[in-house]
Design a protein around this motif. Structure first.
Motif, PDB file in Angstrom:
ATOM      1  N   TYR A  72     -11.119 -37.329  27.355  1.00  0.00           N
ATOM      2  CA  TYR A  72     -11.879 -36.101  27.548  1.00  0.00           C
ATOM      3  C   TYR A  72     -13.034 -36.051  26.548  1.00  0.00           C
ATOM      4  O   TYR A  72     -12.845 -36.304  25.346  1.00  0.00           O
ATOM      5  CB  TYR A  72     -10.976 -34.891  27.375  1.00  0.00           C
ATOM      6  N   TYR A  73     -14.212 -35.707  27.056  1.00  0.00           N
ATOM      7  CA  TYR A  73     -15.421 -35.655  26.250  1.00  0.00           C
ATOM      8  C   TYR A  73     -16.062 -34.272  26.346  1.00  0.00           C
ATOM      9  O   TYR A  73     -16.087 -33.675  27.425  1.00  0.00           O
ATOM     10  CB  TYR A  73     -16.453 -36.669  26.754  1.00  0.00           C
ATOM     11  N   CYS A  74     -16.622 -33.812  25.250  1.00  0.00           N
ATOM     12  CA  CYS A  74     -17.446 -32.618  25.339  1.00  0.00           C
ATOM     13  C   CYS A  74     -18.912 -33.043  25.381  1.00  0.00           C
ATOM     14  O   CYS A  74     -19.290 -34.095  24.858  1.00  0.00           O
ATOM     15  CB  CYS A  74     -17.177 -31.645  24.192  1.00  0.00           C
ATOM     16  N   HIS A  75     -19.717 -32.212  26.018  1.00  0.00           N
ATOM     17  CA  HIS A  75     -21.118 -32.563  26.277  1.00  0.00           C
ATOM     18  C   HIS A  75     -21.976 -31.307  26.240  1.00  0.00           C
ATOM     19  O   HIS A  75     -21.558 -30.262  26.745  1.00  0.00           O
ATOM     20  CB  HIS A  75     -21.221 -33.239  27.644  1.00  0.00           C
ATOM     21  N   VAL A  76     -23.128 -31.435  25.635  1.00  0.00           N
ATOM     22  CA  VAL A  76     -24.096 -30.347  25.614  1.00  0.00           C
ATOM     23  C   VAL A  76     -25.392 -30.872  26.223  1.00  0.00           C
ATOM     24  O   VAL A  76     -26.159 -31.581  25.538  1.00  0.00           O
ATOM     25  CB  VAL A  76     -24.337 -29.833  24.186  1.00  0.00           C
ATOM     26  N   PRO A  77     -25.641 -30.595  27.491  1.00  0.00           N
ATOM     27  CA  PRO A  77     -26.791 -31.184  28.192  1.00  0.00           C
ATOM     28  C   PRO A  77     -28.132 -30.879  27.541  1.00  0.00           C
ATOM     29  O   PRO A  77     -29.005 -31.749  27.497  1.00  0.00           O
ATOM     30  CB  PRO A  77     -26.692 -30.545  29.583  1.00  0.00           C
ATOM     31  N   THR A  78     -28.302 -29.666  27.044  1.00  0.00           N
ATOM     32  CA  THR A  78     -29.585 -29.281  26.455  1.00  0.00           C
ATOM     33  C   THR A  78     -29.972 -30.195  25.306  1.00  0.00           C
ATOM     34  O   THR A  78     -31.154 -30.492  25.097  1.00  0.00           O
ATOM     35  CB  THR A  78     -29.513 -27.829  25.953  1.00  0.00           C
ATOM     36  N   TYR A  79     -28.995 -30.677  24.569  1.00  0.00           N
ATOM     37  CA  TYR A  79     -29.249 -31.547  23.433  1.00  0.00           C
ATOM     38  C   TYR A  79     -28.992 -33.013  23.766  1.00  0.00           C
ATOM     39  O   TYR A  79     -29.260 -33.891  22.948  1.00  0.00           O
ATOM     40  CB  TYR A  79     -28.362 -31.132  22.254  1.00  0.00           C
ATOM     41  N   GLY A  80     -28.454 -33.267  24.937  1.00  0.00           N
ATOM     42  CA  GLY A  80     -28.200 -34.645  25.342  1.00  0.00           C
ATOM     43  C   GLY A  80     -27.171 -35.362  24.495  1.00  0.00           C
ATOM     44  O   GLY A  80     -27.254 -36.571  24.288  1.00  0.00           O
ATOM     45  N   ILE A  81     -26.171 -34.615  24.009  1.00  0.00           N
ATOM     46  CA  ILE A  81     -25.202 -35.217  23.107  1.00  0.00           C
ATOM     47  C   ILE A  81     -23.790 -35.166  23.687  1.00  0.00           C
ATOM     48  O   ILE A  81     -23.442 -34.275  24.451  1.00  0.00           O
ATOM     49  CB  ILE A  81     -25.213 -34.526  21.729  1.00  0.00           C
ATOM     50  N   TRP A  82     -23.000 -36.164  23.292  1.00  0.00           N
ATOM     51  CA  TRP A  82     -21.605 -36.296  23.709  1.00  0.00           C
ATOM     52  C   TRP A  82     -20.722 -36.441  22.469  1.00  0.00           C
ATOM     53  O   TRP A  82     -21.152 -36.989  21.458  1.00  0.00           O
ATOM     54  CB  TRP A  82     -21.411 -37.542  24.562  1.00  0.00           C
ATOM     55  N   GLY A  83     -19.494 -35.980  22.597  1.00  0.00           N
ATOM     56  CA  GLY A  83     -18.516 -36.250  21.569  1.00  0.00           C
ATOM     57  C   GLY A  83     -17.965 -37.653  21.736  1.00  0.00           C
ATOM     58  O   GLY A  83     -18.305 -38.367  22.684  1.00  0.00           O
ATOM     59  N   GLN A  84     -17.096 -38.038  20.811  1.00  0.00           N
ATOM     60  CA  GLN A  84     -16.554 -39.402  20.823  1.00  0.00           C
ATOM     61  C   GLN A  84     -15.403 -39.575  21.800  1.00  0.00           C
ATOM     62  O   GLN A  84     -15.006 -40.696  22.114  1.00  0.00           O
ATOM     63  CB  GLN A  84     -16.083 -39.794  19.405  1.00  0.00           C
ATOM     64  N   GLY A  85     -14.869 -38.475  22.296  1.00  0.00           N
ATOM     65  CA  GLY A  85     -13.766 -38.526  23.252  1.00  0.00           C
ATOM     66  C   GLY A  85     -12.413 -38.383  22.585  1.00  0.00           C
ATOM     67  O   GLY A  85     -12.220 -38.822  21.441  1.00  0.00           O
ATOM     68  N   THR A  86     -11.482 -37.780  23.306  1.00  0.00           N
ATOM     69  CA  THR A  86     -10.110 -37.655  22.834  1.00  0.00           C
ATOM     70  C   THR A  86      -9.174 -37.978  24.001  1.00  0.00           C
ATOM     71  O   THR A  86      -9.380 -37.507  25.114  1.00  0.00           O
ATOM     72  CB  THR A  86      -9.833 -36.264  22.249  1.00  0.00           C
ATOM     73  N   GLN A  87      -8.175 -38.791  23.739  1.00  0.00           N
ATOM     74  CA  GLN A  87      -7.275 -39.257  24.793  1.00  0.00           C
ATOM     75  C   GLN A  87      -6.225 -38.203  25.106  1.00  0.00           C
ATOM     76  O   GLN A  87      -5.564 -37.682  24.205  1.00  0.00           O
ATOM     77  CB  GLN A  87      -6.587 -40.552  24.363  1.00  0.00           C
ATOM     78  N   VAL A  88      -6.062 -37.924  26.383  1.00  0.00           N
ATOM     79  CA  VAL A  88      -4.985 -37.063  26.870  1.00  0.00           C
ATOM     80  C   VAL A  88      -4.131 -37.896  27.811  1.00  0.00           C
ATOM     81  O   VAL A  88      -4.639 -38.460  28.785  1.00  0.00           O
ATOM     82  CB  VAL A  88      -5.542 -35.829  27.607  1.00  0.00           C
ATOM     83  N   THR A  89      -2.857 -38.000  27.503  1.00  0.00           N
ATOM     84  CA  THR A  89      -1.927 -38.760  28.324  1.00  0.00           C
ATOM     85  C   THR A  89      -0.785 -37.852  28.734  1.00  0.00           C
ATOM     86  O   THR A  89      -0.119 -37.263  27.885  1.00  0.00           O
ATOM     87  CB  THR A  89      -1.371 -39.975  27.566  1.00  0.00           C
ATOM     88  N   VAL A  90      -0.587 -37.748  30.043  1.00  0.00           N
ATOM     89  CA  VAL A  90       0.491 -36.914  30.583  1.00  0.00           C
ATOM     90  C   VAL A  90       1.511 -37.843  31.223  1.00  0.00           C
ATOM     91  O   VAL A  90       1.245 -38.462  32.248  1.00  0.00           O
ATOM     92  CB  VAL A  90      -0.042 -35.901  31.611  1.00  0.00           C
ATOM     93  N   SER A  91       2.665 -37.928  30.596  1.00  0.00           N
ATOM     94  CA  SER A  91       3.676 -38.882  31.059  1.00  0.00           C
ATOM     95  C   SER A  91       5.042 -38.464  30.555  1.00  0.00           C
ATOM     96  O   SER A  91       5.175 -37.910  29.462  1.00  0.00           O
ATOM     97  CB  SER A  91       3.338 -40.285  30.552  1.00  0.00           C
ATOM     98  N   SER A  92       6.057 -38.778  31.364  1.00  0.00           N
ATOM     99  CA  SER A  92       7.425 -38.513  30.945  1.00  0.00           C
ATOM    100  C   SER A  92       8.033 -39.739  30.278  1.00  0.00           C
ATOM    101  O   SER A  92       9.183 -39.702  29.835  1.00  0.00           O
ATOM    102  CB  SER A  92       8.264 -38.076  32.142  1.00  0.00           C
TER     103      SER A  92
END
Length: 111
Positions: free
Chosen positions: A91-111
């Motif tokens: 999952y990444y956050c993004h701010v289009p006005t500034y053209g920037i992205w975060g580095q990402g964070t892993q989300v894993t859904v599993s039993s």
């Protein structure tokens, strides 16, 4: 240069919850969004929030995910409930006005 730092990802069982945070290094204006990218798939917009608070969601997460922002703290959140295996992605956050992205964070859904 403005930077975004995500946190809150991890491993959770189906039906569980996680809260992602995206902290900006300075106060930002305009729309902000959460995207995700699963292995072998294109990056997709999960949720977006405008400065005034209007929100939009990917159909598959409506009713389960909630996006919010605290402008005073320059932070955006994604509350994810009733998680499913198909929510597994970076999952990444993004701010289009500034053209920037975060580095990402892993989300894993599993039993």
């Amino acid at each position: 240069q403005v930077q975004l730092v995500e946190s809150g990802g991890g491993l959770v069982q189906p039906g569980g919850s996680l809260r992602l945070s995206c902290a900006a290094s300075e106060i930002l204006f305009g729309a902000m969004g959460w995207y995700r990218q699963a292995p072998g798939k294109q990056r997709e917009l999960v949720a977006a929030i405008l400065s005034g608070g209007t929100t939009n969601y990917l159909d598959s997460v409506k009713g389960r995910f909630t996006i919010s922002r605290d402008n005073a703290k320059s932070t955006m959140y994604l509350q994810m409930n009733s998680l499913k295996p198909e929510d597994t992605a970076v999952y990444y956050c993004h701010v289009p006005t500034y053209g920037i992205w975060g580095q990402g964070t892993q989300v894993t859904v599993s039993s």
